[in-house]
Design a protein around this motif. Structure first.
Motif, PDB file in Angstrom:
ATOM      1  N   VAL A 125     -38.475  -5.542 -32.029  1.00  0.00           N
ATOM      2  CA  VAL A 125     -39.571  -4.588 -31.893  1.00  0.00           C
ATOM      3  C   VAL A 125     -39.573  -4.029 -30.476  1.00  0.00           C
ATOM      4  O   VAL A 125     -39.540  -4.769 -29.509  1.00  0.00           O
ATOM      5  N   GLY A 126     -39.603  -2.718 -30.355  1.00  0.00           N
ATOM      6  CA  GLY A 126     -39.680  -2.079 -29.048  1.00  0.00           C
ATOM      7  C   GLY A 126     -38.349  -1.976 -28.326  1.00  0.00           C
ATOM      8  O   GLY A 126     -38.257  -1.337 -27.304  1.00  0.00           O
ATOM      9  N   GLY A 127     -37.307  -2.623 -28.821  1.00  0.00           N
ATOM     10  CA  GLY A 127     -35.995  -2.515 -28.221  1.00  0.00           C
ATOM     11  C   GLY A 127     -35.818  -3.281 -26.919  1.00  0.00           C
ATOM     12  O   GLY A 127     -34.819  -3.112 -26.234  1.00  0.00           O
ATOM     13  N   PHE A 128     -36.778  -4.152 -26.548  1.00  0.00           N
ATOM     14  CA  PHE A 128     -36.662  -4.883 -25.293  1.00  0.00           C
ATOM     15  C   PHE A 128     -35.999  -6.247 -25.471  1.00  0.00           C
ATOM     16  O   PHE A 128     -35.688  -6.906 -24.496  1.00  0.00           O
ATOM     17  N   ARG A 129     -35.797  -6.661 -26.707  1.00  0.00           N
ATOM     18  CA  ARG A 129     -35.199  -7.956 -26.978  1.00  0.00           C
ATOM     19  C   ARG A 129     -34.221  -7.783 -28.118  1.00  0.00           C
ATOM     20  O   ARG A 129     -34.469  -7.017 -29.046  1.00  0.00           O
ATOM     21  N   ALA A 130     -33.103  -8.465 -28.055  1.00  0.00           N
ATOM     22  CA  ALA A 130     -32.111  -8.345 -29.126  1.00  0.00           C
ATOM     23  C   ALA A 130     -31.590  -9.725 -29.499  1.00  0.00           C
ATOM     24  O   ALA A 130     -31.437 -10.597 -28.644  1.00  0.00           O
ATOM     25  N   ASN A 131     -31.342  -9.914 -30.797  1.00  0.00           N
ATOM     26  CA  ASN A 131     -30.736 -11.140 -31.309  1.00  0.00           C
ATOM     27  C   ASN A 131     -29.437 -10.762 -31.995  1.00  0.00           C
ATOM     28  O   ASN A 131     -29.351  -9.717 -32.636  1.00  0.00           O
ATOM     29  N   GLY A 132     -28.444 -11.602 -31.874  1.00  0.00           N
ATOM     30  CA  GLY A 132     -27.171 -11.364 -32.531  1.00  0.00           C
ATOM     31  C   GLY A 132     -26.865 -12.454 -33.539  1.00  0.00           C
ATOM     32  O   GLY A 132     -27.186 -13.623 -33.322  1.00  0.00           O
ATOM     33  N   TYR A 133     -26.266 -12.056 -34.650  1.00  0.00           N
ATOM     34  CA  TYR A 133     -25.860 -12.994 -35.694  1.00  0.00           C
ATOM     35  C   TYR A 133     -24.407 -12.702 -36.040  1.00  0.00           C
ATOM     36  O   TYR A 133     -24.004 -11.538 -36.085  1.00  0.00           O
ATOM     37  N   ARG A 134     -23.626 -13.758 -36.311  1.00  0.00           N
ATOM     38  CA  ARG A 134     -22.193 -13.598 -36.531  1.00  0.00           C
ATOM     39  C   ARG A 134     -21.752 -14.549 -37.635  1.00  0.00           C
ATOM     40  O   ARG A 134     -22.178 -15.700 -37.674  1.00  0.00           O
ATOM     41  N   VAL A 135     -20.870 -14.060 -38.523  1.00  0.00           N
ATOM     42  CA  VAL A 135     -20.363 -14.901 -39.613  1.00  0.00           C
ATOM     43  C   VAL A 135     -19.012 -14.350 -40.072  1.00  0.00           C
ATOM     44  O   VAL A 135     -18.746 -13.156 -39.953  1.00  0.00           O
ATOM     45  N   ASN A 136     -18.164 -15.238 -40.567  1.00  0.00           N
ATOM     46  CA  ASN A 136     -16.884 -14.800 -41.118  1.00  0.00           C
ATOM     47  C   ASN A 136     -17.087 -14.246 -42.522  1.00  0.00           C
ATOM     48  O   ASN A 136     -17.708 -14.892 -43.361  1.00  0.00           O
ATOM     49  N   ILE A 137     -16.531 -13.061 -42.774  1.00  0.00           N
ATOM     50  CA  ILE A 137     -16.521 -12.507 -44.129  1.00  0.00           C
ATOM     51  C   ILE A 137     -15.441 -13.211 -44.933  1.00  0.00           C
ATOM     52  O   ILE A 137     -15.626 -13.557 -46.086  1.00  0.00           O
ATOM     53  N   THR A 138     -14.294 -13.411 -44.300  1.00  0.00           N
ATOM     54  CA  THR A 138     -13.189 -14.118 -44.937  1.00  0.00           C
ATOM     55  C   THR A 138     -12.278 -14.703 -43.870  1.00  0.00           C
ATOM     56  O   THR A 138     -12.231 -14.212 -42.742  1.00  0.00           O
ATOM     57  N   THR A 139     -11.553 -15.750 -44.251  1.00  0.00           N
ATOM     58  CA  THR A 139     -10.547 -16.336 -43.356  1.00  0.00           C
ATOM     59  C   THR A 139      -9.170 -16.289 -44.012  1.00  0.00           C
ATOM     60  O   THR A 139      -8.233 -16.913 -43.532  1.00  0.00           O
ATOM     61  N   THR A 140      -9.066 -15.550 -45.118  1.00  0.00           N
ATOM     62  CA  THR A 140      -7.814 -15.560 -45.889  1.00  0.00           C
ATOM     63  C   THR A 140      -7.271 -14.166 -46.162  1.00  0.00           C
ATOM     64  O   THR A 140      -6.514 -13.974 -47.107  1.00  0.00           O
ATOM     65  N   ALA A 141      -7.640 -13.169 -45.370  1.00  0.00           N
ATOM     66  CA  ALA A 141      -7.157 -11.802 -45.617  1.00  0.00           C
ATOM     67  C   ALA A 141      -5.671 -11.704 -45.310  1.00  0.00           C
ATOM     68  O   ALA A 141      -5.170 -12.302 -44.356  1.00  0.00           O
ATOM     69  N   THR A 142      -4.961 -10.937 -46.133  1.00  0.00           N
ATOM     70  CA  THR A 142      -3.546 -10.661 -45.907  1.00  0.00           C
ATOM     71  C   THR A 142      -3.292  -9.179 -46.171  1.00  0.00           C
ATOM     72  O   THR A 142      -4.127  -8.495 -46.756  1.00  0.00           O
ATOM     73  N   GLY A 143      -2.144  -8.703 -45.722  1.00  0.00           N
ATOM     74  CA  GLY A 143      -1.817  -7.291 -45.934  1.00  0.00           C
ATOM     75  C   GLY A 143      -2.626  -6.393 -45.023  1.00  0.00           C
ATOM     76  O   GLY A 143      -2.871  -6.714 -43.865  1.00  0.00           O
ATOM     77  N   THR A 144      -3.077  -5.255 -45.564  1.00  0.00           N
ATOM     78  CA  THR A 144      -3.795  -4.274 -44.741  1.00  0.00           C
ATOM     79  C   THR A 144      -5.156  -3.890 -45.325  1.00  0.00           C
ATOM     80  O   THR A 144      -5.708  -2.858 -44.956  1.00  0.00           O
ATOM     81  N   SER A 145      -5.699  -4.721 -46.231  1.00  0.00           N
ATOM     82  CA  SER A 145      -7.014  -4.400 -46.777  1.00  0.00           C
ATOM     83  C   SER A 145      -7.710  -5.650 -47.305  1.00  0.00           C
ATOM     84  O   SER A 145      -7.072  -6.664 -47.598  1.00  0.00           O
ATOM     85  N   HIS A 146      -9.023  -5.550 -47.401  1.00  0.00           N
ATOM     86  CA  HIS A 146      -9.843  -6.619 -47.969  1.00  0.00           C
ATOM     87  C   HIS A 146     -11.110  -5.988 -48.523  1.00  0.00           C
ATOM     88  O   HIS A 146     -11.705  -5.109 -47.892  1.00  0.00           O
ATOM     89  N   LEU A 147     -11.554  -6.435 -49.705  1.00  0.00           N
ATOM     90  CA  LEU A 147     -12.771  -5.912 -50.317  1.00  0.00           C
ATOM     91  C   LEU A 147     -13.969  -6.712 -49.805  1.00  0.00           C
ATOM     92  O   LEU A 147     -14.067  -7.919 -50.014  1.00  0.00           O
TER      93      LEU A 147
END
Length: 198
Positions: free
Chosen positions: A59-81
């Motif tokens: 709220v108000g842009g004076f504070r920010a929280n970040g969240y991070r998670v892996n979508i996948t750990t097994t991608a190969t080639g040049t694409s992933h859905l």
């Protein structure tokens, strides 16, 4: 196995460390399935990890929280859905999302190299007006691509950081000047006292 590691290290040394996402990241809506695509990487770098992160400006842009998670750990080639975006990351209205692509592991046990990084983008609610689509679309890197933080956020950060910095610097300089002036006056007073005594 040593030959594969050597080939991967040579590939990185020749300046091919960045694969680059080829998506535009515009108009992504909550729950959409997005085919993420990137430039080819050597097979020795696979499997690949795709990590999603979101910055909640709060709220108000004076504070920010970040969240991070892996979508996948097994991608190969040049694409992933990426099904059900932003899942498994939380949905945050007005949040700034970003993706990173890295090899799943490194031979030396050190930090894995960054292969690709998306610009910041938004994920809007289904049926939201077209103007609420992501602000992405540029390449990661220096200087003013379309993937930069939006103008209101940049102005807010500039005011939130710049104004206190200028005021703080002015106060410190004023205090130092006052201290210097006081020391100079004391030095003159002592010289006068010595002159009078002799």
């Amino acid at each position: 196995m040593k030959a594969a590691s050597l080939l991967a290290a040579l590939w990185l040394a020749l300046g091919h460390a960045r694969a680059g996402f080829t998506n535009s990241f515009d108009g992504i809506t909550v729950g959409a399935s997005v085919t993420l695509t990137w430039d080819a990487v050597p097979p020795q770098q696979e499997p690949l990890v795709i990590t999603a992160q979101v910055i909640d400006k709060g709220v108000g842009g004076f504070r920010a929280n970040g969240y991070r998670v892996n979508i996948t750990t097994t991608a190969t080639g040049t694409s992933h859905l990426w099904a059900g975006a932003p899942y498994p990351l939380r949905e945050i209205g007005g949040g700034l999302y970003q993706l990173e692509l890295r090899p799943a592991g490194s031979g030396s046990g050190g930090e894995t190299p960054l292969l690709a990084k998306s610009p910041f983008f938004s994920i809007s609610a289904p049926g939201a007006p077209a103007g609420s689509k992501g602000n992405g679309g540029g390449s990661d890197g220096g200087g003013g691509g379309n993937g930069a933080i939006s103008k209101p956020v940049a102005i807010g950060l500039g005011v939130a950081v710049g104004v206190p910095s200028v005021v703080g610097t002015a106060v410190v300089l004023w205090c130092l000047r006052k201290r210097h002036r006081k020391a100079s006056l004391e030095k003159r007073r002592l010289k006068r006292a010595e002159f009078v005594i002799h």
